[in-house]
Write a protein that holds these residues in place. Sequence first.
Motif, PDB file in Angstrom:
ATOM      1  N   UNK A  98       0.869  -1.016   0.019  1.00 31.41           N
ATOM      2  CA  UNK A  98       0.145  -0.043  -0.062  1.00 31.41           C
ATOM      3  C   UNK A  98       0.831   1.209  -0.012  1.00 31.41           C
ATOM      4  N   UNK A  99       1.927   1.313   0.675  1.00 35.63           N
ATOM      5  CA  UNK A  99       2.832   2.611   0.850  1.00 35.63           C
ATOM      6  C   UNK A  99       3.434   2.801  -0.314  1.00 35.63           C
ATOM      7  N   UNK A 100       4.274   1.692  -0.969  1.00 35.01           N
ATOM      8  CA  UNK A 100       5.326   1.923  -2.117  1.00 35.01           C
ATOM      9  C   UNK A 100       4.360   1.726  -3.309  1.00 35.01           C
ATOM     10  N   UNK A 101       3.634   0.994  -3.486  1.00 37.72           N
ATOM     11  CA  UNK A 101       2.916   0.738  -4.712  1.00 37.72           C
ATOM     12  C   UNK A 101       1.607   1.127  -5.126  1.00 37.72           C
ATOM     13  N   UNK A 102       0.826   1.395  -4.028  1.00 42.12           N
ATOM     14  CA  UNK A 102      -0.660   2.038  -4.126  1.00 42.12           C
ATOM     15  C   UNK A 102      -0.593   3.788  -3.779  1.00 42.12           C
ATOM     16  N   UNK A 103       0.746   3.935  -3.350  1.00 43.08           N
ATOM     17  CA  UNK A 103       0.861   5.457  -2.947  1.00 43.08           C
ATOM     18  C   UNK A 103      -0.084   6.036  -1.906  1.00 43.08           C
ATOM     19  N   UNK A 104      -0.302   4.917  -0.907  1.00 44.22           N
ATOM     20  CA  UNK A 104      -1.026   5.407   0.261  1.00 44.22           C
ATOM     21  C   UNK A 104      -0.216   6.214   1.245  1.00 44.22           C
ATOM     22  N   UNK A 105      -0.747   7.201   1.984  1.00 36.23           N
ATOM     23  CA  UNK A 105       0.050   7.789   3.052  1.00 36.23           C
ATOM     24  C   UNK A 105       0.379   6.705   4.163  1.00 36.23           C
ATOM     25  N   UNK A 106       1.495   7.020   4.797  1.00 42.23           N
ATOM     26  CA  UNK A 106       1.975   6.204   6.014  1.00 42.23           C
ATOM     27  C   UNK A 106       0.728   5.731   6.747  1.00 42.23           C
ATOM     28  N   UNK A 107      -0.122   6.652   7.400  1.00 43.70           N
ATOM     29  CA  UNK A 107      -1.011   6.425   8.158  1.00 43.70           C
ATOM     30  C   UNK A 107      -2.143   5.242   7.535  1.00 43.70           C
ATOM     31  N   UNK A 108      -2.472   5.801   6.229  1.00 47.04           N
ATOM     32  CA  UNK A 108      -3.350   4.779   5.513  1.00 47.04           C
ATOM     33  C   UNK A 108      -2.773   3.138   5.358  1.00 47.04           C
ATOM     34  N   UNK A 109      -1.409   3.337   4.764  1.00 46.44           N
ATOM     35  CA  UNK A 109      -0.932   2.066   4.772  1.00 46.44           C
ATOM     36  C   UNK A 109      -0.899   1.222   6.130  1.00 46.44           C
ATOM     37  N   UNK A 110      -0.454   1.930   7.226  1.00 45.23           N
ATOM     38  CA  UNK A 110      -0.232   1.234   8.344  1.00 45.23           C
ATOM     39  C   UNK A 110      -1.604   0.458   8.793  1.00 45.23           C
ATOM     40  N   UNK A 111      -2.737   1.472   8.881  1.00 46.12           N
ATOM     41  CA  UNK A 111      -3.945   0.574   9.116  1.00 46.12           C
ATOM     42  C   UNK A 111      -4.562  -0.236   8.013  1.00 46.12           C
ATOM     43  N   UNK A 112      -4.261   0.085   7.007  1.00 43.81           N
ATOM     44  CA  UNK A 112      -4.703  -1.230   5.903  1.00 43.81           C
ATOM     45  C   UNK A 112      -4.010  -2.404   6.220  1.00 43.81           C
ATOM     46  N   UNK A 113      -2.949  -2.275   7.166  1.00 42.01           N
ATOM     47  CA  UNK A 113      -2.018  -3.492   7.149  1.00 42.01           C
ATOM     48  C   UNK A 113      -2.366  -4.290   8.283  1.00 42.01           C
ATOM     49  N   UNK A 114      -3.513  -3.946   8.983  1.00 40.87           N
ATOM     50  CA  UNK A 114      -3.603  -4.537  10.696  1.00 40.87           C
ATOM     51  C   UNK A 114      -5.046  -4.991  10.639  1.00 40.87           C
ATOM     52  N   UNK A 115      -5.155  -6.359  10.902  1.00 39.45           N
ATOM     53  CA  UNK A 115      -6.136  -7.274  10.978  1.00 39.45           C
ATOM     54  C   UNK A 115      -7.041  -6.755  12.279  1.00 39.45           C
ATOM     55  N   UNK A 116      -6.379  -6.266  13.140  1.00 39.26           N
ATOM     56  CA  UNK A 116      -7.311  -5.965  14.475  1.00 39.26           C
ATOM     57  C   UNK A 116      -7.262  -4.617  14.965  1.00 39.26           C
ATOM     58  N   UNK A 117      -8.160  -3.958  15.481  1.00 43.28           N
ATOM     59  CA  UNK A 117      -7.921  -2.583  16.308  1.00 43.28           C
ATOM     60  C   UNK A 117      -8.448  -2.954  17.694  1.00 43.28           C
ATOM     61  N   UNK A 118      -8.237  -1.918  18.592  1.00 45.29           N
ATOM     62  CA  UNK A 118      -8.436  -2.076  20.020  1.00 45.29           C
ATOM     63  C   UNK A 118      -7.512  -3.279  20.501  1.00 45.29           C
ATOM     64  N   UNK A 119      -6.236  -3.139  19.931  1.00 43.44           N
ATOM     65  CA  UNK A 119      -5.349  -4.283  20.254  1.00 43.44           C
ATOM     66  C   UNK A 119      -3.976  -3.739  20.541  1.00 43.44           C
ATOM     67  N   UNK A 120      -2.843  -4.221  19.841  1.00 41.79           N
ATOM     68  CA  UNK A 120      -1.356  -3.886  20.618  1.00 41.79           C
ATOM     69  C   UNK A 120      -0.492  -2.970  19.816  1.00 41.79           C
ATOM     70  N   UNK A 121      -1.095  -2.719  18.517  1.00 42.61           N
ATOM     71  CA  UNK A 121      -0.097  -1.812  17.528  1.00 42.61           C
ATOM     72  C   UNK A 121       0.226  -0.293  17.572  1.00 42.61           C
TER      73      UNK A 121
END
Length: 565
Positions: free
Chosen positions: A360-383
């Motif tokens: 997402x960050x390098x090929x889809x040109x997402x922002x860092x924030x967008x790429x970081x959250x597109x990469x997480x399977x879970x929220x309310x968790x530990x990242x």
Amino acid sequence: MHYRFALAALLAWLPFTEAAALSAVSAGREVVVVFNTRMAGSEGVARHYAAARQVPDEQVIGLELSLTEEIARVDYELWLAKPLAYELQKRGLWKLGKVVRAITNATDLREVELPVESQIRYVVLCYGVPLKIKADPTWKDPGDDLWPPELRRNEAAVDSELATLPLPPELRKATGLIRNTAYTTTNSAWLHPTNGILLVTRLDGPSAEIARGLVDAALRAETNGWWGRAYCDARGLHDPNFKLGEDWMIGAHELCRIAGLDSVLDTNAATFPPGFPLSHIAFYAGWYDADVSGPLAADTVEFMPGAFAYHLHSFSAASLRTRDRHWAGPLLARGAACTMGSVYEPYLSGTPDIGVFTARWLLNNFTFGEAAYAAQQALSWQTTVVGDPLYRAFAWHPQLLHMKLENLGRPEIAWSHIRVVNLMQLRGTPLLQLTAYLQGLEMTRTNALLQEKLGDLHAAVGKPESTVLAWRRALEFEPSPMQRLRLRLKLAEALTAQGRDADALDNGLALRREFPRRPGQLELCQQLLPLARKLGRAELAAELEAEIQRRLPPPPATNAPVSAP
């Protein structure tokens, strides 16, 4: 011909969206910046970021928070989550409305209140805002007992918990995790509060100064390009329990190559050893050491402006205010501009999918924030996610950036030429044509980066003498320390293979002289001694023998009794 060749390569490159670059000017209006009014330096980080990204003053919010990195859940709710939600509504940054949502199952439909309009998408937590919410055994939510024992927990990263703020209270439970419906999305617009997610990152680290510098590094990379090399440290594991992490690391390596970077994949069980030549680091991903190790633990690490660095470990971000423990803090202290990490045990599948992030960050040109959250399977968790959320690795169209760097005579143009070569090689361009491209550049004659790349191409087509010549020339043009080390190591292998004993000896002596504190000095002396003897260098051989004896470990002690005289 070379100019047209370069532009053709870059034109055929990534699916770059023009809208991304155009929206950068107004992106600051999508950000809320939060600082801790009780922590010295926190507001300074917030104001610096707001000025750099043109965040309106009314979107900078100070809250009175704990001074510790870990807070109680009741304090998180009372002093951070509820006040922030109140400020967002009061300042007109989002608008709440009544909608019908499924709660416990598809048939349990209820009217709930959530954002139906939102100007903001990002929340930036600044140095001093607590990092993690500690477990509270007294906190109970309906349905807690339905979670398996390993997930029946309510500790969490503040970032990940706050990301669920747009969800109605009926869906926002402390125990367990919340499935991220945006995981793997290729539509960045889906990452929006009206879809139940806030993109929460932080500007943080061992000091306020380091936290301030994260946006500066991102902006430097956006201005003159995100350049450098990629290093992916897998473990060579075949255990099905760890296959997921291994696949992520290998996938990140391949995606970096597709993006045009020179990428190194290590598949040894151990992490990169201390003497490994990590030069010009733009991207690092690895696993699985508890604390920063190897070349990344050195006092000086060659991170490029805007570098991303991430080490997968269960407690890689247990604290951000340390320079030598865990991973996230030390990486930031040594120059990384953005990272991610776990504050408590997440289990492997609960860590960021680094393959998805890279895509997402390098090929889809997402922002860092967008790429970081597109990469997480879970929220309310530990990242936790550390870095400027608006940062794009490729903020410019590659063609326009190449032309800009050439017109301005910027040194970064060498990296753009390397990317041209790598992209054309991926497209099947003959290696001899790529060699001719580099040889036709005036800059190649005096540039260490381009000379090394030329040597690599010569090696790939089986021209050993030309290979050595190019690598030796690279040494003449002020390579970075770690590039110099890599060149010496490559020359050692090439010269030995060609039977050029005298040159191999000279190169080895230079390696010993230039890197006297590098691990492996004993082994190096042992390799050079036979060459010195073979070439009749008696004085040098004696010196090497003495050095070997000095460095050999002492013999093991024995407990044998001493005989009486």
